[in-house]
Design a protein around this motif. Structure first.
Motif, PDB file in Angstrom:
ATOM      1  N   UNK A 354       7.009  -4.299  -8.767  1.00 12.38           N
ATOM      2  CA  UNK A 354       6.275  -3.855 -10.198  1.00 12.38           C
ATOM      3  C   UNK A 354       6.241  -2.267 -10.172  1.00 12.38           C
ATOM      4  N   UNK A 355       5.364  -1.477  -8.411  1.00  5.70           N
ATOM      5  CA  UNK A 355       4.120  -0.761  -8.277  1.00  5.70           C
ATOM      6  C   UNK A 355       3.354  -0.874  -8.121  1.00  5.70           C
ATOM      7  N   UNK A 356       2.943  -2.024  -8.039  1.00  8.68           N
ATOM      8  CA  UNK A 356       1.278  -2.145  -7.704  1.00  8.68           C
ATOM      9  C   UNK A 356       0.859  -1.484  -6.428  1.00  8.68           C
ATOM     10  N   UNK A 357       0.607  -0.992  -6.651  1.00  7.90           N
ATOM     11  CA  UNK A 357      -0.426  -0.337  -5.441  1.00  7.90           C
ATOM     12  C   UNK A 357      -1.193  -1.012  -4.415  1.00  7.90           C
ATOM     13  N   UNK A 358      -1.589  -1.775  -4.994  1.00  7.24           N
ATOM     14  CA  UNK A 358      -3.131  -3.132  -4.108  1.00  7.24           C
ATOM     15  C   UNK A 358      -2.445  -3.618  -3.528  1.00  7.24           C
ATOM     16  N   UNK A 359      -0.986  -4.329  -3.676  1.00 10.87           N
ATOM     17  CA  UNK A 359      -0.345  -5.335  -3.687  1.00 10.87           C
ATOM     18  C   UNK A 359       0.629  -5.115  -2.667  1.00 10.87           C
ATOM     19  N   UNK A 360       1.328  -3.930  -2.829  1.00  7.84           N
ATOM     20  CA  UNK A 360       2.072  -3.384  -1.354  1.00  7.84           C
ATOM     21  C   UNK A 360       1.239  -3.754  -0.452  1.00  7.84           C
ATOM     22  N   UNK A 361       0.023  -2.732  -0.784  1.00  8.27           N
ATOM     23  CA  UNK A 361      -0.819  -2.506   0.667  1.00  8.27           C
ATOM     24  C   UNK A 361      -1.058  -4.320   1.382  1.00  8.27           C
ATOM     25  N   UNK A 362      -1.308  -5.028   0.695  1.00  6.87           N
ATOM     26  CA  UNK A 362      -1.102  -6.331   0.674  1.00  6.87           C
ATOM     27  C   UNK A 362      -0.425  -6.935   1.643  1.00  6.87           C
ATOM     28  N   UNK A 363       0.755  -6.950   0.696  1.00  8.86           N
ATOM     29  CA  UNK A 363       1.904  -7.982   1.061  1.00  8.86           C
ATOM     30  C   UNK A 363       2.129  -6.493   2.873  1.00  8.86           C
ATOM     31  N   UNK A 364       1.809  -5.780   2.698  1.00 13.97           N
ATOM     32  CA  UNK A 364       2.657  -5.048   4.231  1.00 13.97           C
ATOM     33  C   UNK A 364       1.150  -5.601   5.299  1.00 13.97           C
ATOM     34  N   UNK A 365       0.406  -5.717   4.714  1.00 16.75           N
ATOM     35  CA  UNK A 365      -1.129  -6.254   5.529  1.00 16.75           C
ATOM     36  C   UNK A 365       0.058  -7.982   6.136  1.00 16.75           C
ATOM     37  N   UNK A 366       0.664  -8.889   5.152  1.00 17.46           N
ATOM     38  CA  UNK A 366       1.194 -10.110   5.333  1.00 17.46           C
ATOM     39  C   UNK A 366       2.063 -10.450   6.462  1.00 17.46           C
ATOM     40  N   UNK A 367       2.867  -9.134   5.303  1.00 22.32           N
ATOM     41  CA  UNK A 367       4.130  -9.344   6.728  1.00 22.32           C
ATOM     42  C   UNK A 367       4.012  -8.399   7.900  1.00 22.32           C
ATOM     43  N   UNK A 368       2.483  -7.479   8.692  1.00 22.41           N
ATOM     44  CA  UNK A 368       2.427  -7.119   9.692  1.00 22.41           C
ATOM     45  C   UNK A 368       1.980  -8.226  10.789  1.00 22.41           C
ATOM     46  N   UNK A 369       0.797  -9.291   9.716  1.00 18.02           N
ATOM     47  CA  UNK A 369      -0.271 -10.707  10.533  1.00 18.02           C
ATOM     48  C   UNK A 369       0.654 -11.530  10.395  1.00 18.02           C
ATOM     49  N   UNK A 370       1.895 -11.671   9.921  1.00 18.65           N
ATOM     50  CA  UNK A 370       2.461 -12.959   9.507  1.00 18.65           C
ATOM     51  C   UNK A 370       2.788 -14.092   8.647  1.00 18.65           C
TER      52      UNK A 370
END
Length: 514
Positions: A354-370
């Motif tokens: 939905x465009x929540x920018x903080x969620x996008x950053x955290x989700x990026x970190x979740x995928x980066x760290x698995x």
């Protein structure tokens, strides 16, 4: 809600001056249709007798069966609303139609509404329009409003805001509250009418004074926001309170905010919780989120993560991005529930989409760290890119690092520098450091220790430990600046105090050399 046609006050008053209730009832019992209609009116309004819907329905029906047009309309209302009889939309349509075909404007308007709402008949906007227009030609305010609503919404007719405004104005001038509200809304939004906050406030006020909850809420919002009127939070509270008493969920939620933040009233978390709950129980997502937050933070209630999760989930399932984000936070930290990174990732993703920018950053970190998902640098880069496009400096910096390292994207120092530059312009210290590093190494730009020094200093003065350490190194070795052990030690120490182990070793090496 359908309205009865009532015998005029003058007619009723005159009737009582000459005959009284009992005489009217005797005339009705003798079969006089007008007396039956008036008796139904008296029972429905509780005038000089106990209010009794069943008796009202009986006498209206008796007059209707004798061909009394107003009584036929009222019998339709009785069936449409289920007043004193079993509710029956088909019977309501039957009686409305009989009176409408005789030219009674109120019945034409009511029949149009039944077609518009698909009650007792198949929904048919063209048929609704036909009956509304017949009533409009007789100046009927209800039909003027209803036809205006069709034009406003574009139901069965070409959407025409200007035509809607004209019709609303005709009904509003007759004191029709809903039309006054819509006319206020059109002036507020500048849709079909001149954008004019003074006019909006005027029409909202007229409708609000008649008790229309939607108008009371909108008027309160104008005062709360200072939109078109002088900001007056106490006045906002007054109007929100009036609408709240009528069960308006928007007003309950906004009044809750006023108590939550102490605006126009003394701050009272417990009262805010009570109001949020009223709106939340009406499935109002914003209120469900706020109620979850009050339980999450222990404001106005004991902290209770189970309750917080319950209300967050209700809001999140309605698509509330902040609630989805907070559920992600609760699951990733294991607050009141077992830690569940997969569940956290699910909710963060919904908020990110939905465009929540903080969620996008955290989700990026979740995928980066698995974490809770399979590690995937490509997916990480995609979410960082989404946040970077929104101007989020941290995401721009991280995505720049991914381009510099070739993680999840093709290695590209030029793109990395561009992203670092975007974040650095926002004062993001990490990006200032990274550009400095690129100059120090000659990556994507000619090697330039002086420029590296300048950028490291910017980041170091913003408290970035790695930049403080590298600045110490440059002073120690005299890169881009004259060698200066005092300055080297100063910057090493600042970085070391933040836990930078390389700086701590640097200080130890300096001691050994001395």
């Amino acid at each position: 809600m359908f309205q009865f046609i009532r015998a005029s006050v003058g007619s009723i008053a005159g009737m009582f001056q000459t005959t009284g209730f009992d005489a009217t009832k005797r005339a009705a019992e003798k079969g006089e249709a007008e007396a039956q209609f008036k008796l139904g009116t008296l029972y429905s309004a509780g005038i000089d007798t106990t209010q009794n819907d069943a008796e009202a329905a009986k006498w209206f029906r008796m007059a209707a069966e004798q061909g009394h047009s107003e009584a036929q309309h009222n019998t339709g209302v009785v069936y449409a609303e289920g007043r004193g009889v079993t509710k029956s939309d088909k019977d309501a349509v039957k009686w409305f139609r009989i009176a409408a075909e005789k030219g009674l404007a109120e019945a034409q308007s009511s029949l149009g509404r039944m077609y518009a709402e698909g009650r007792g008949v198949s929904r048919n906007y063209a048929e609704a329009e036909k009956w509304y227009r017949l009533a409009v030609e007789q100046g009927n305010a209800s039909a003027q409003f209803s036809l205006g609503e069709l034009c406003y919404l574009g139901y069965g007719v070409v959407q025409d805001y200007a035509e809607a405004a004209k019709l609303f104005k005709k009904a509003a001038d007759q004191g029709y509250a809903e039309a006054q509200f819509f006319l206020g809304l059109m002036h507020y939004e500048g849709r079909g009418a001149e954008k004019n906050y003074d006019e909006a406030e005027k029409w909202y006020h007229l409708a609000a004074d008649k008790g229309l909850a939607e108008a009371q809420f909108n008027l309160g919002k104008m005062y709360a926001d200072g939109q078109g009127v002088a900001k007056n939070e106490a006045e906002a509270v007054k109007w929100f309170s009036l609408a709240t008493k009528q069960g308006n969920a928007h007003a309950q939620y906004n009044l809750g905010i006023m108590y939550d933040e102490g605006r126009g009233v003394a701050k009272d978390y417990a009262e805010a919780v009570k109001l949020y709950r009223l709106a939340a129980e009406q499935e109002y997502a914003n209120a469900q989120f706020n109620l979850g937050e009050m339980h999450d933070e222990g404001h106005g209630v004991e902290q209770n993560y189970t309750e917080a999760i319950k209300w967050y989930r209700l809001a999140a399932e309605k698509g509330h991005a902040d609630a989805q984000f907070n559920l992600g936070r609760i699951y990733i930290k294991g607050l009141g529930v077992g830690r569940d990174e997969a569940e956290a990732a699910k909710w963060y993703r919904l908020a990110a989409e939905q465009g929540d920018v903080q969620a996008q950053v955290i989700l990026g970190a979740i995928y980066a760290k698995g974490r809770g998902v399979a590690r995937n640098d490509v997916e990480a880069a995609r979410w960082y890119h989404s946040a970077a496009k929104q101007g989020y400096a941290e995401a721009q910096h991280i995505l720049g690092q991914m381009y510099a390292d070739g993680r999840g994207v093709a290695k590209n120092d030029t793109v990395a520098l561009k992203l670092f530059g975007m974040a650095a312009k926002q004062g993001y210290a990490g990006a200032q450091y990274s550009i400095g590093f690129m100059y120090a190494e000659g990556r994507g730009v000619p090697q330039n220790h002086t420029e590296a020094m300048r950028l490291y200093r910017l980041a170091a003065e913003n408290g970035y430990a790695e930049a403080q350490y590298n600045l110490g190194v440059m002073y120690f070795f005299g890169q881009g600046v004259e060698r200066d052990d005092v300055e080297a030690e100063r910057w090493y120490r600042m970085a070391a105090e933040q836990g930078n182990t390389k700086a701590q070793h640097g200080l130890e090496d300096m001691k050994k050399r001395h």
